[in-house]
Motif scaffolding. Structure first.
Motif, PDB file in Angstrom:
ATOM      1  N   MET A   1      32.852  32.531  47.179  1.00  0.00           N
ATOM      2  CA  MET A   1      31.849  33.562  46.977  1.00  0.00           C
ATOM      3  C   MET A   1      31.705  33.862  45.506  1.00  0.00           C
ATOM      4  N   MET A   2      30.545  34.172  45.085  1.00  0.00           N
ATOM      5  CA  MET A   2      30.292  34.394  43.652  1.00  0.00           C
ATOM      6  C   MET A   2      30.762  35.783  43.261  1.00  0.00           C
ATOM      7  N   ALA A   3      31.414  35.890  42.126  1.00  0.00           N
ATOM      8  CA  ALA A   3      31.899  37.179  41.636  1.00  0.00           C
ATOM      9  C   ALA A   3      30.738  38.055  41.225  1.00  0.00           C
ATOM     10  N   GLY A   4      31.016  39.369  41.168  1.00  0.00           N
ATOM     11  CA  GLY A   4      29.992  40.318  40.767  1.00  0.00           C
ATOM     12  C   GLY A   4      29.791  40.341  39.265  1.00  0.00           C
ATOM     13  N   SER A   5      28.933  41.223  38.825  1.00  0.00           N
ATOM     14  CA  SER A   5      28.571  41.267  37.406  1.00  0.00           C
ATOM     15  C   SER A   5      28.917  42.606  36.762  1.00  0.00           C
ATOM     16  N   ASN A   6      29.849  43.384  37.383  1.00  0.00           N
ATOM     17  CA  ASN A   6      30.151  44.704  36.840  1.00  0.00           C
ATOM     18  C   ASN A   6      31.256  44.678  35.808  1.00  0.00           C
ATOM     19  N   GLY A   7      31.755  43.469  35.478  1.00  0.00           N
ATOM     20  CA  GLY A   7      32.731  43.356  34.405  1.00  0.00           C
ATOM     21  C   GLY A   7      34.137  43.686  34.816  1.00  0.00           C
ATOM     22  N   THR A   8      34.416  44.037  36.100  1.00  0.00           N
ATOM     23  CA  THR A   8      35.771  44.339  36.549  1.00  0.00           C
ATOM     24  C   THR A   8      36.289  43.226  37.411  1.00  0.00           C
ATOM     25  N   ALA A   9      37.604  43.104  37.479  1.00  0.00           N
ATOM     26  CA  ALA A   9      38.221  42.055  38.284  1.00  0.00           C
ATOM     27  C   ALA A   9      38.137  42.415  39.742  1.00  0.00           C
ATOM     28  N   ALA A  10      37.870  41.402  40.598  1.00  0.00           N
ATOM     29  CA  ALA A  10      37.806  41.623  42.036  1.00  0.00           C
ATOM     30  C   ALA A  10      39.186  41.913  42.590  1.00  0.00           C
ATOM     31  N   GLN A  11      39.300  42.874  43.519  1.00  0.00           N
ATOM     32  CA  GLN A  11      40.562  43.226  44.161  1.00  0.00           C
ATOM     33  C   GLN A  11      40.543  42.745  45.605  1.00  0.00           C
ATOM     34  N   PRO A  12      41.724  42.558  46.216  1.00  0.00           N
ATOM     35  CA  PRO A  12      41.770  42.187  47.632  1.00  0.00           C
ATOM     36  C   PRO A  12      41.006  43.193  48.477  1.00  0.00           C
ATOM     37  N   ILE A  13      40.338  42.726  49.504  1.00  0.00           N
ATOM     38  CA  ILE A  13      39.518  43.592  50.352  1.00  0.00           C
ATOM     39  C   ILE A  13      40.406  44.277  51.395  1.00  0.00           C
ATOM     40  N   ASP A  14      40.383  45.617  51.422  1.00  0.00           N
ATOM     41  CA  ASP A  14      41.097  46.392  52.444  1.00  0.00           C
ATOM     42  C   ASP A  14      40.099  46.669  53.559  1.00  0.00           C
ATOM     43  N   LEU A  15      40.069  45.774  54.536  1.00  0.00           N
ATOM     44  CA  LEU A  15      39.078  45.890  55.595  1.00  0.00           C
ATOM     45  C   LEU A  15      39.270  47.157  56.423  1.00  0.00           C
ATOM     46  N   ALA A  16      40.517  47.532  56.684  1.00  0.00           N
ATOM     47  CA  ALA A  16      40.777  48.714  57.512  1.00  0.00           C
ATOM     48  C   ALA A  16      40.178  49.962  56.873  1.00  0.00           C
ATOM     49  N   ALA A  17      40.236  50.028  55.539  1.00  0.00           N
ATOM     50  CA  ALA A  17      39.704  51.200  54.845  1.00  0.00           C
ATOM     51  C   ALA A  17      38.198  51.315  54.971  1.00  0.00           C
ATOM     52  N   LEU A  18      37.552  50.215  55.325  1.00  0.00           N
ATOM     53  CA  LEU A  18      36.101  50.233  55.465  1.00  0.00           C
ATOM     54  C   LEU A  18      35.651  50.731  56.840  1.00  0.00           C
TER      55      LEU A  18
END
Length: 704
Positions: A1-18
């Protein structure tokens, strides 16, 4: 998947929190009367239960339970990959990109693209940076920096688990869906956006390894080939890694791709996901190749046809015929005349020939010789060069390098050479149906004693017969042992037809020829065709005028008589018993008439022969040897014969251009031009083995 453009590093996705947000967007407001604390109930009867802290749901009415992704799949009727896409569309899935300081300077950040490689749960393990075609290197891998970000320092990928691109979506996809393995992340993203399941590998083309194949266990996989050499190597690596892992695999080079083009180019030029899936299914279900099996049911509805012939009873149509014979028997003339007869729709020596365009390819003779010979042939068969134009093609390879049609590798496997492709295209351009190749010595460079190589070469020619519907006559020379072919018996075993051109066994008429069938799977092997070389063409005696026929017969008779005289002289010389041209008991014709070598030839004809041989300079009176009393012994000798002595009495050898004796080893290969008054009026006789060049001294005699 392509990274975002907000300049911050991607973190692991906490699916339960969603879960709170996902539940609200999918189910709306909860049933306040039935909800308790973190456990929310939805619906009038509260059959849908959500635990927003635990991150799970239970649809008691449908008896379905699971986590966040399962809830999305249950409500949206999609697969796992679709659930991730739903999260992205809702803005609930975090995307990030390395900060400017983490990027490799001095590349402008706006021109770069970053691709995240995640584990099964969506946690980013490493990233691939695409820096553009002009950057060196164009791609960089970013490993974890230990601070929650990624960097490109030396050794940054050490110990990092390498995974297939878009692994979460791959793991969540319907196992019956085709998985497309691309050569790059751009293509994988392009296919995913079109609703297909796609992946690739880090490191570039050809780097798909066995550890990346594990998620494709039991799957149906298409390796998409970019239209270049690297693309071909890449799909080969993919298929090798998937061997024994995937349930079905196939490579696919998309139609109409430009050079170096890929699947993204194909889609941009009008291709669709539907078309791609159709092509993939076709590739996966391509029938397994087998040898062609005859349909006997179809045979039963048709009457079988007998074998047809390019030259009736002699050369079968659609076959490779091996044409052999001793040097100097005019095989080249026969081949060229056969092609001319086919082109002109004329019989060949009284035998019907299938009419049609013909191609004569020679590596033996130059165009000057072919021109001379063809004009004579055209006159002999009743046509002209203009009449042959457009129907007969003549190709001379003499002096051209690399005429071999095939080469053989270290393991003996045949590889068609560039000359084979040229031959195929020449046949097509000439629209030829009869092909004569002169000769195998120039076209085959393998080992003549290797049955496998010989058979492979002949099968290469049969490929032309089958593909282009042609008949091939392959001219070859006999070996030194006198067999009708050179090399192993594989030449005979590989073909279904062989014809042999030779002189009659009695050897009296040097212009006479006999064509026999050496191998005849489609005709009677006892057939033979008698004719002669005459004025640079081949004719039958009955095709000559009565006067010319009588003249030819007289010359043949005289040549035969001369050969008998020389044979007798050779035998007497071997016995050291001299003969003389002078009257007396040693008069050569009288002595020879009593010898078995004379075969009944009388004194009168032997006298005329002696006279001819003297006048043509082929015999002389000279000192032969010294007797026991040391006195010289004189008598007749054949000029130029080793061991016959000379005038000095020292046994030195004397040579001349046309010298020879009557033995089989040194017998002349043509009728000598006779001087005026000896019957040599008719336009010359057959050429020497090299078709016209006089052999001087130790020059080797060439073969035709």
């Amino acid at each position: 998947m392509m990274a975002g453009s907000n300049g911050t590093a991607a973190q692991p996705i906490d699916l339960a929190a969603l879960m709170p947000k996902v539940a609200h967007r999918l189910l709306g407001e909860p049933n306040g009367r039935l909800s308790r604390g973190s456990r929310l109930r939805f619906g009038s009867k509260g059959s849908m239960e959500i635990d927003i802290e635990g991150g799970w749901f239970a649809d008691h009415e449908a008896d379905v339970r699971g986590g966040v992704l399962d809830l999305i799949r249950h409500r949206e009727h999609c697969d796992k990959a679709g659930a991730f896409r739903w999260l992205e569309a809702q803005g609930l899935k975090q995307e990030s990109r390395p900060t400017q300081s983490q990027r490799r300077a001095p590349v402008v950040s706006a021109g770069n693209t970053f691709y995240d490689y995640c584990d099964e749960d969506g946690a980013t393990l490493f990233r691939v940076e695409r820096r553009g075609k002009d950057a060196v290197p164009p791609f960089l891998q970013h490993g974890p920096d230990g601070r929650g970000g990624f960097h490109t320092a030396r050794g940054c990928m050490q110990g990092v688990r390498r995974v297939a691109y878009r692994l979460p979506e791959l793991a969540a996809a319907d196992p019956n869906e085709i998985v497309f393995v691309c050569e790059g992340e751009k293509d994988a993203d392009r296919l995913t956006s079109a609703g297909l399941v796609a992946t690739t590998n880090p490191g570039g083309a050809g780097k798909f390894t066995a550890d990346l194949a594990a998620p494709l266990q039991g799957r149906r996989v298409i390796a998409l080939q970019d239209n270049d050499e690297a693309g071909a190597k890449h799909v080969a690596a993919v298929l090798a890694a998937l061997n024994g892992v995937a349930a079905e695999t196939a490579s696919l080079l998309l139609p109409g791709l430009p050079p170096k083009g890929d699947v993204s180019d194909w889609l941009a030029n009008g291709g669709s996901a539907f078309d791609l899936k159709a092509l993939a299914e076709k590739a996966l279900h391509k029938p397994i190749d087998t040898f062609p099996i005859a349909d006997l049911t179809a045979w039963a509805q048709l009457e079988p046809e007998p074998k047809r012939f390019a030259m009736t009873g002699v050369i079968p149509e659609g076959e490779v015929t091996l044409f052999t014979g001793p040097g100097g028997t005019n095989k080249s003339t026969f081949g060229l005349q056969l092609c001319a007869c086919s082109a002109a729709a004329r019989p060949m020596l009284g035998v019907d020939v299938q009419a049609g365009p013909a191609l004569y390819v020679t590596a033996e003779d130059e165009d000057r010789e072919n021109h001379w010979r063809l004009r004579k042939i055209a006159s002999a068969i009743g046509t002209t060069l203009n009449g042959l134009a457009g129907k007969l093609s003549v190709v001379s390879l003499r002096g051209r390098l690399n005429n071999e049609l095939a080469t053989f590798d270290a393991e003996g496997r045949l590889r068609p050479a560039p000359a084979f492709a040229l031959l195929r295209e020449t046949i097509k351009a000439a629209a030829a149906k009869l092909i004569v190749l002169d000769n195998v010595g120039h076209l085959y460079i393998g080992n003549e004693n290797d049955r496998g190589q010989v058979t492979a070469f002949v099968n290469l020619l049969y490929q032309l017969c089958r593909e282009l519907g042609v008949t091939i006559v392959l001219i070859a020379h006999p070996n030194k042992a006198g067999d009708s072919y050179s090399g192993s018996t594989a030449w005979l075993n590989a073909v279904r037809s062989q014809i042999v051109l030779a002189r009659p066994e009695d050897g009296m008429d040097h212009d006479a020829r006999v064509l026999t069938l050496g191998k005849a799977n489609y005709a009677r092997p006892d057939q033979q065709l008698a004719f002669r070389w005459h004025d640079f063409a081949l004719v039958r005696d009955e095709d000559l005028t009565p006067d010319r026929r009588a003249e030819v017969a007289a010359i043949a008779r005289d040549n035969g008589d001369d050969a008998v005289f020389l044979r007798c002289l050779a035998e007497r010389t071997r016995q050291r018993r001299n003969v003389s041209e002078r009257s007396g008991r040693n008069l050569a014709p009288v002595v020879f008439a009593k010898m078995p070598e004379a075969k009944g030839l009388g004194k009168e004809r032997l006298e005329r022969s002696m006279d001819r041989l003297f006048r043509t300079g082929r015999i002389e009176r000279a000192e032969l040897w010294r007797g026991d009393d040391r006195k010289p012994v004189f008598g007749l000798r054949e000029i130029g014969v080793k061991g016959a002595g000379n005038a000095a009495g020292n046994g030195a050898e004397t040579r001349c251009a046309y010298a020879g004796n009557a033995t089989a080893e040194t017998q002349e290969t043509h009728t000598p031009l006779l001087r005026k008054g000896t019957g040599a009026a008719f336009q010359g006789s057959a050429p020497a083995p090299d078709d016209g060049e006089i052999v001087w001294e130790s020059q080797e005699i060439g073969d035709e």
